[in-house]
Enzyme design. Sequence first.
Site, mmCIF file in Angstrom:
data_model
loop_
_atom_site.group_PDB
_atom_site.id
_atom_site.type_symbol
_atom_site.label_atom_id
_atom_site.label_comp_id
_atom_site.label_asym_id
_atom_site.label_seq_id
_atom_site.Cartn_x
_atom_site.Cartn_y
_atom_site.Cartn_z
ATOM 1 N N ALA A 368 -5.990 2.088 9.828
ATOM 2 C CA ALA A 368 -5.348 3.409 10.207
ATOM 3 C C ALA A 368 -4.402 3.960 9.046
ATOM 4 O O ALA A 368 -4.408 5.054 8.486
ATOM 5 C CB ALA A 368 -4.908 3.518 11.519
ATOM 6 N N CYS A 369 -3.602 2.930 8.594
ATOM 7 C CA CYS A 369 -2.520 3.289 7.573
ATOM 8 C C CYS A 369 -2.909 3.554 6.331
ATOM 9 O O CYS A 369 -2.278 3.948 5.220
ATOM 10 C CB CYS A 369 -1.427 2.238 7.647
ATOM 11 S SG CYS A 369 -0.678 1.878 9.340
#
Length: 433
Positions: A368-369
Amino acid sequence: MANLMSSIADVIYFDNNATTPLAPEVCHAINTACVNAFANPSSASVIGKAAKKLIIESRSEIAQMINADFTDIIFTSGGTESNNWVVYSAIKYYYSKMSEKVSPNDFKSVPLPHIVTTEVEHDAMIEPIQKLVEEGKAQASFIAVDPKTGSIDLEDVLRVLKEETVLVSVMLSNNETGAIFPVAEIMQRVKAASKEYGNCFCHTDAAQSIGKMKIDVKKLNVDYLTIVGHKFYGPRIGALYVNKPGEKTPLPPLFFGGNQERGFRSGTENTPMIVGLGAAARLVNENLELYRNHMYQMKMLLHDKLVEMFETGSERPCVFFNHPNVTDQSNCLVNTISVAFYDPEWKSFTASAVLNNLSKVVASAGAACHSQQHNDSSAVTTPSRVLISCGVEEHIALRTIRLSVGRQTTAADIEEAVVQLYSAVSMAAQTKI
């Protein structure tokens, strides 16, 4: 709000490596602490002392979870702070020691401190190291992953060690592929070698491992270990294990203005979140094998259903699992599958197209990052740097989806999710973009 809650309840959630939902017991602990432990833990009042007692209890639960002394646990805002703090501590220690040996006039001739890590670490470890290198304050060696194993070679780490190596950081498991790294063996050899090369500290980022495997800091031979609450059904705070902080292992403060956390981290403690982190740790202490067995069963069912649905032949695409030992508990996390959907005719087909076609299944294209502009994974148009570093070909990496099951995953979820995935892949393939 009611519509939002209803839609969340209908979701099939396969993105547990990005974040996990709060366990009901954790929610209860947090809510209770918000009401009953609102006082400042540094206060000498009765309710202040009660809040402090809860913090001590949480610290003990977290220490038990990783077989550490409770005085070696320092609470932080999360994994990013913890990892940055480790890098900062090692670099500051190195320059402090050099200033004792070298006169100010000769200080410019001191070799830069050296950090060893892997190419597939989380951004919270990679970026602070790269920043130091760019600023001319450190040098670094980034160890490549062996595509045959999904992990790194011990000898590659030992080969780059030198006298000015002050930190070796190797993640315990990878958040995208699920690969488990031989941290205990690596750090044991690093410790032995550092007696010859100099004083080198060892760190592992255990964010993805806690709640999925047994962790023992003594067996891992590490000086630092990163703990992230929201990866094991806790709140979005974290902790840092430090072996005898300030005595055996350096931990210079990042913040000033108070004496909280024994002077290592100023700022009034976030009691409710710390209590929640302790509750999450308690659940792991009491139920780890239960959690592991359930997640592994769900992962194997998911693996088998994917193979069955996307079998090679006819008009169906192939599925590629981006870990050589995806079904082996000793080499890959019990909950993680990194899978690519591929057919030679799909020239520009990407995982983003599949994710956009999913109605109920929540998954991600990589971490996600790492999403562009930190938006949702549907915005990802470049392959994951982690997968590329693992030797995955670019056209496969662009077609990769990470599926991470959790404690709450059911067989019915998997049955429905695989059907939805097949439909979403078929729809994306028809576009021939």
